[in-house]
Every structure is written in C-alpha cells, then in structure tokens.
Motif scaffolding. Sequence first.
Motif, mmCIF file in Angstrom:
data_model
loop_
_atom_site.group_PDB
_atom_site.id
_atom_site.type_symbol
_atom_site.label_atom_id
_atom_site.label_comp_id
_atom_site.label_asym_id
_atom_site.label_seq_id
_atom_site.Cartn_x
_atom_site.Cartn_y
_atom_site.Cartn_z
ATOM 1 N N LYS A 191 -1.464 -4.379 -3.716
ATOM 2 C CA LYS A 191 -1.709 -2.825 -3.410
ATOM 3 C C LYS A 191 -0.846 -2.124 -4.191
ATOM 4 C CE LYS A 191 -2.254 -1.514 0.738
ATOM 5 N NZ LYS A 191 -2.433 -1.381 2.309
ATOM 6 N N ASP A 192 0.193 -2.553 -4.895
ATOM 7 C CA ASP A 192 1.156 -1.767 -5.585
ATOM 8 C C ASP A 192 1.132 -2.054 -7.016
ATOM 9 O OD1 ASP A 192 2.486 -0.880 -3.187
ATOM 10 O OD2 ASP A 192 3.614 -2.562 -3.031
ATOM 11 N N HIS A 193 1.463 -1.069 -7.762
ATOM 12 C CA HIS A 193 1.561 -1.083 -9.217
ATOM 13 C C HIS A 193 0.112 -1.639 -9.688
ATOM 14 C CE1 HIS A 193 5.901 -1.368 -8.305
ATOM 15 N NE2 HIS A 193 6.062 -0.719 -9.221
ATOM 16 N N ASN A 221 -1.324 2.176 -4.521
ATOM 17 C CA ASN A 221 -0.311 2.806 -5.443
ATOM 18 C C ASN A 221 -0.780 2.593 -7.001
ATOM 19 O OD1 ASN A 221 1.910 3.429 -6.812
ATOM 20 N ND2 ASN A 221 3.056 1.774 -6.647
#
Length: 259
Positions: free
Chosen positions: A96-98, A117
């Motif tokens: 989910k991030d970067h 993100n």
Amino acid sequence: MRVAEEKLQKYIEQIHRAKLIVSDIDGVVVIDGHLSRGAECFFNNRKFIFLSNNSRSKIEDVGSFFRGQGLNVTDEQIFLAGTQAVMHLCEKKDLKDHLAVSANSKIIQFAKQNGLNVLDRQDWSNAHSVLLCSDPELKFKEFEDLINLAANGVPFICANPDLTYPGENRLYAETGCVLTALQKAVPEIRCEIVGKPQTLMLEKALGKFKVKPCDAVFIGDNLKTDGLCAKQAGVCFIHAGVGTEIHPERLFEHFATCC
C-alpha cells in the motif's frame, strides 16, 4: 446459418436456466459508445452484473451512463478491472505504501481516496510496488522507470492484459501494451493480473451475490479473456459480440417480447 441458429437456441436455453447473467460491457452491452438494441429490456428483466476489463473509468461514472440509458443498475452490480485492482491493493498491507500508479487521473484519485500512498510520477524510481492501468499520460522516461523497477524485483499489480479496447470506429491502447513491453524487457517481472482472464473479479462477484458458478452464464465477445475466465471459474460461456457468429443485439432482441 443452421449452426448459428442451433448455437443461438442453446444460448437462449442457458439464459432461461441461469440465476445470474454476467456480461462484458464493451462490444456486448455497449457498441460504438451506444447501448446495444434490446439491452435495456434484456437486463431489466434479469438478475445481472457487468464485468469489464475497463481500467479507465470509475464505477459511478459507468453506472451513471447506464442509468441514463434506462438500465436499472446499481454501482454494486458493476465490476471494473481498474477499480478492482485498486481495492485488491488495499487488501495487501505490504503493497500500500510508496506506490507508483500508471493510470489516468480518475484511477489515481480513486487510489488516493482509498488510502493508498501514491507517489508523484517523478518519484516512481522510489516505488515499493506498481499498479498498471490504462495510462494515456505515460512518457518514455516513466516507462524506463517501470523497466528498472521490474528489473529490481518490485511487484506489479496489472488491471488487465488487454492490448486494446474498442472505441468509436477505432482501437485504443490498453494496459496489456505496457505489460507486454515490460515482459519483453524483463522476462522475470513479478506481476499479478486482476482482470480477465483471471477469475478474481468473477469469483468476487459471484460470492457477493451468493450465486454458484453452475447457476450463472457469462456473455462476452472475447474468447481469450471472457471465455477463458468463464471456463476457469466453471461458468457457462455465451460467445456474442460484434464480429462473432452471434451478434449481441440478435441475442437481446430475442427476449424483447418478454418486456
């Protein structure tokens, strides 16, 4: 001609027995931007869902179009590969991030609204995962970033493997064009496909409406995506579309007397 008539009759019998109609959109329900003749009557008298490899649109926009054409459809009955790919990512905490999102502004906005993100395009080289959708803004430098991310083992989620999608009297490039080029450049790319011919969307839709595969039929125009998806999920397939032996309007209009 006789073979086509026999096939049409077989399809009609399968539809009568089905508890749920699953249908592709482009080339079946919508042809050259317009609702197929007979589609309003056909779908408004049956339990149905739409299952499309569309990775450009948001569900509410597609739903609004259909309701404007007289179809009684809710957003919950529409499954699109682009938005489903975003929701699939939301279920994967480690991805989910970067996130680099190669998509149009609608899908990027949808991803951000759902808590992902999303990196700016100039920061793609720092991505920990990648979402591939139809991206009319993709530039050569950004494609090079995607190549290097793939070479470094970064996982990709791809909305669909389609090379093109039909427009009004022309074809448009789809997500599969980029995916195919990446696979040529980096054969070992780590990529999960969400849309057809994979069964993820279809199985999710059947589960949501509590219908067994044997109680559904799938209407589609593409044997390699729609047909294979239906076969792998154990759903009867009806091959109907522009350029196929059975035109969808011929199929829909057969049921017009029921309206």
